[in-house]
Design an enzyme around this catalytic site. Sequence first.
Site, short mmCIF file in Angstrom:
data_model
loop_
_atom_site.label_atom_id
_atom_site.label_comp_id
_atom_site.label_asym_id
_atom_site.label_seq_id
_atom_site.Cartn_x
_atom_site.Cartn_y
_atom_site.Cartn_z
N ASP A 272 -12.38 7.47 3.45
CA ASP A 272 -11.22 7.15 4.29
C ASP A 272 -10.93 5.66 4.30
OD1 ASP A 272 -9.06 7.73 5.90
OD2 ASP A 272 -10.22 7.68 7.77
N LYS B 237 -10.41 12.98 8.22
CA LYS B 237 -9.95 12.55 9.54
C LYS B 237 -9.91 13.75 10.48
CE LYS B 237 -6.74 9.00 7.80
NZ LYS B 237 -7.28 7.79 8.42
N LYS C 45 0.86 -1.19 0.00
CA LYS C 45 0.00 0.00 0.00
C LYS C 45 0.89 1.24 0.00
CE LYS C 45 -3.40 2.50 2.81
NZ LYS C 45 -4.12 2.55 4.11
N ARG D 286 -7.87 0.07 0.53
CA ARG D 286 -8.36 -1.18 -0.07
C ARG D 286 -8.76 -0.98 -1.53
NH1 ARG D 286 -12.87 -1.64 4.42
NH2 ARG D 286 -11.15 -0.55 5.44
N GLU E 119 -9.78 4.12 1.72
CA GLU E 119 -9.23 4.26 0.37
C GLU E 119 -8.16 3.24 0.04
OE1 GLU E 119 -5.90 5.27 2.50
OE2 GLU E 119 -7.95 5.89 2.94
#
Length: 503
Positions: free
Chosen positions: A340, A270, A258, A344, A342
């Site tokens: 949020d 966030k 990632k 995956r 994101e």
Amino acid sequence: MALPTSVVSAKPASHAAGLLVFFVREGEKLAPVDGALDGLLSRCAKEEEFTGKEGQVLSLHTHGKIGAERITVIGIGKEKDADRTLEQLRTAASRAVKLAKSAGAKSLAIVVPAADAAQLQSLAEGASLGAYVFDRYKREKKPLKLSRLELLVDAKPARALTDAARLGCEIADAVCAARDLVNEPPRYVTPRALAAEARKMAQQAGLKCEVLGRAQIEKLGMNLFLGVAQGSAEEPQLVRISYEPARANGKAVALVGKAITFDSGGLSLKTAQGMEDMKTDMAGAAAVIAAMRLVAALEPPFPVRGYFGACENLPSGTAYKPGDVIVGKNGTSVEVLNTDAEGRLVLADVLAWAVEDKPAALVDLATLTGAILVALGPWTAGLFSNDEQLANELLACARRAGEPLWRMPLPAEMEELIKSPVADLKNTGGRFGGSINAALFLQHFVGKVPWAHLDIAGPASIDKERGYNARGGTGAGVRLLAEWIRRRAAVSPPARAPAPKKR
């Protein structure tokens, strides 16, 4: 950079060093140099109640009675099993380096408990990992005076021992390179900069590196990746690093990381506190870059490929939105409920791309969910896998490498939590079982390839020093991957030379 390390045949009592270090098990006798010190070591141990418990330290100035200026005995506790012994040695070697640093010693000699290759590798690893410091942006730096580490053995060291120590240094060097990437500010480690680091490493290691930009990513149909990236002015980068042996034997293995170089949460923003450490959301990619560097050194007989998709997740007038439906590279449609979640989405497209190369096994590493910290705490990574053999391989390698890893379930009955009424999937599955829902989501993009997902959100970065890990990025996953590749290489039959052509 790893400490200059050598394996030396020497008698501890006469060997010259700024600091001489012995390791003692709980209840064992003290160092054999105690006689040369007229029993001072044993008297001090009795006064200070030193018994060899793990973490105990006893230090003395020798006043010229032996070759070393100072002597330190470090307790490593009771013996449990071979893997635990290696971790005890890594930690103790790290402690030895820190003691040498505080004493201002220019040279450190560690008496090796047993002339064993695995132990030599662990000592070299632990020492260089313990010497790491990230002070690039500090005005006042404290340079390490320690210029030499010697690992003392009784007899002339066999080549296997010197090779093991060298490998330990190479592994530590790669881990520290990953730490540097994770610790760098996000204004410097942008998607382009991360791709440039991958290209630089590949060039130095003799590997192939492909870097694709937005237009090429669009041609590949990686719309989930592009959806996350569209809120940032920074161009996304898709990277594939390839190791190809001269005569390949067996199918390739794939490593995917990632690479969200900064994660604000996007429009599902966030909190300020939740954003503080989001420069570390590319730790999976940092581990893959570092692991590929080690692949070049290990030279397995099968191909190895590393992949990542780098971008930022930011809010803007062009950002993707909750409620969007996006079709991924493999044709799966996804309803976005939370921008949020994101990581995956990007991983899904990169995994689907990696699967097209038909690897024998696929391992991804990602700082994917806060839920894994709730489940396993801050120091243990979660392992999800669709293949028992692969899962067991990784668990065994994690124990040997000293990287805590715990197997998590992939229950089919929880699939209904990520089903969408308007698309094939949705990118969140509710409040409960968050790390499981994320792994189940990823599973839809790997087909039938043996696959393992490592959620490293906990151990990728720590908020205070722990053992041989300094505060900040730890390089989580690098040592595990190196051990996994090494073991697979050891059981792979050597490649055969091509048969001569008939005339």
